[in-house]
Scaffold this active site. Structure first.
Site, mmCIF file in Angstrom:
data_model
loop_
_atom_site.group_PDB
_atom_site.id
_atom_site.type_symbol
_atom_site.label_atom_id
_atom_site.label_comp_id
_atom_site.label_asym_id
_atom_site.label_seq_id
_atom_site.Cartn_x
_atom_site.Cartn_y
_atom_site.Cartn_z
ATOM 1 N N GLY A 21 50.212 66.414 49.142
ATOM 2 C CA GLY A 21 49.729 65.189 49.775
ATOM 3 C C GLY A 21 50.875 64.251 50.139
ATOM 4 O O GLY A 21 51.948 64.687 50.579
ATOM 5 N N TYR A 161 39.274 51.934 41.528
ATOM 6 C CA TYR A 161 40.454 52.259 42.346
ATOM 7 C C TYR A 161 41.037 50.994 42.992
ATOM 8 O O TYR A 161 42.255 50.764 42.947
ATOM 9 C CB TYR A 161 40.026 53.271 43.407
ATOM 10 N N ILE A 194 44.893 58.296 55.007
ATOM 11 C CA ILE A 194 45.917 59.304 55.293
ATOM 12 C C ILE A 194 45.318 60.704 55.110
ATOM 13 O O ILE A 194 44.554 60.933 54.160
ATOM 14 C CB ILE A 194 47.126 59.120 54.344
#
Ligand code: NDP
Length: 253
Positions: A21, A161, A194
């Site tokens: 990633g 998060y 992303i």
């Protein structure tokens, strides 16, 4: 003054979760620019790091894997000790490792809350705490924390998060204040959406909505985050400190 050349070549750089990633793109960029990259990751990332090394042209030997769970302080310090023993210094730390466990606050379990805070916020603090003495002793260091656009905007279903990523910005600014006189800078990068496995795990309709609401009308590429991180890690970036860089295609300004 350190005696290494300007830029990044020869610098010892840690990238947590640096095998795939965004982390994989950062490791690749740094290795190709001549840095020594210490990937700290979970056991499964050992094989992924091997694949990453195999994809590198001529700079595979620049990437070394160290097993470590950023959510456990003792395992962070063990990995740091091993890196210091092998390479003698630590110049850069990229706190990239992160997880999600999404549910609206009403449905989120306490375990989901704790797990995300542990990896995404305590993890970077543990890593910073583990490297700071070495950086201060050598009077040089570059720390980059990978936050998130949702740490700035909030996001439905991501209380854990978003809170961790917002907290990471407070951590970034505090470290930036505490060690600025010791040659150590600390900055954050806040990516938008992303194209990695983390985003691929989102429902397709949510990805479509994210793209539609992004002014540049596409997902970002991991290499675009790597480029910003690389810039901030440079020796010549020493006057950038405590900053948050948005790399989100204009999704949040
Ligand atoms: P990925 O899920 O693709 O990669 C995350 C990496 O972190 C993996 O290598 C994973 O290991 C590693 N990791 C997870 N937990 C730990 C741990 N406890 N200790 C060590 N390593 C761990 O995520 P991305 O590349 O998408 O994201 C990278 C960072 O960027 C994260 O912090 C994320 O929050 C942030 N970000 C990502 C965005 C996106 O759109 N993708 C947007 C904004 C921020 P393993 O492979 O073993 O699971």
């Amino acid at each position: 003054m350190n005696t290494l050349s300007n830029g990044i070549a020869g610098r010892v750089c840690i990238v947590t979760g640096g095998a795939r990633g965004i982390g994989g793109a950062i490791s690749t960029r740094l290795a190709n620019d001549g840095a020594i990259v210490a990937v700290i990751g979970l056991p499964a990332d050992r094989d992924r790091t091997e694949s990453l090394r195999a994809s590198l042209n001529g700079s595979a030997e620049n990437v070394v894997f160290y097993e470590g769970d950023v959510g456990e302080y003792e395992r962070c310090t063990k990995a740091i000790e091993a890196i210091l023993q092998e390479h003698g210094r630590i110049d850069c730390l990229v706190n990239n490792a992160g997880i999600t466990a999404d549910h609206t606050a009403r449905k989120m379990t306490i375990d989901e809350w704790n797990a995300v805070l542990q990896v995404n916020l305590s993890g970077p603090f543990f890593m910073i705490k583990a490297v700071l003495d070495a950086m201060v002793a050598q009077n040089y260091g570059r720390i980059v924390n990978i936050s998130s656009v949702v740490g700035l905007s909030g996001n439905v279903g991501q209380a854990n998060y978003a809170a961790a990523k917002a907290g990471l910005i407070g951590l970034t600014k505090t470290i930036a204040l505490e060690v600025a006189t010791k040659g150590v800078t600390c900055n954050a990068v806040a990516p938008g959406f992303i194209a990695t496995e983390m985003v691929a795990a989102m429902p397709p309709a949510a990805i479509e909505r994210a793209v539609a609401s992004t002014p540049v009308q596409r997902l970002g590429q991991p290499s675009e985050i790597a480029r910003t991180v690389r810039f901030l890690l440079d020796e010549e970036a020493g006057y950038i400190n405590g900053a948050v860089f948005n790399v989100n295609g204009g999704w949040y300004m």
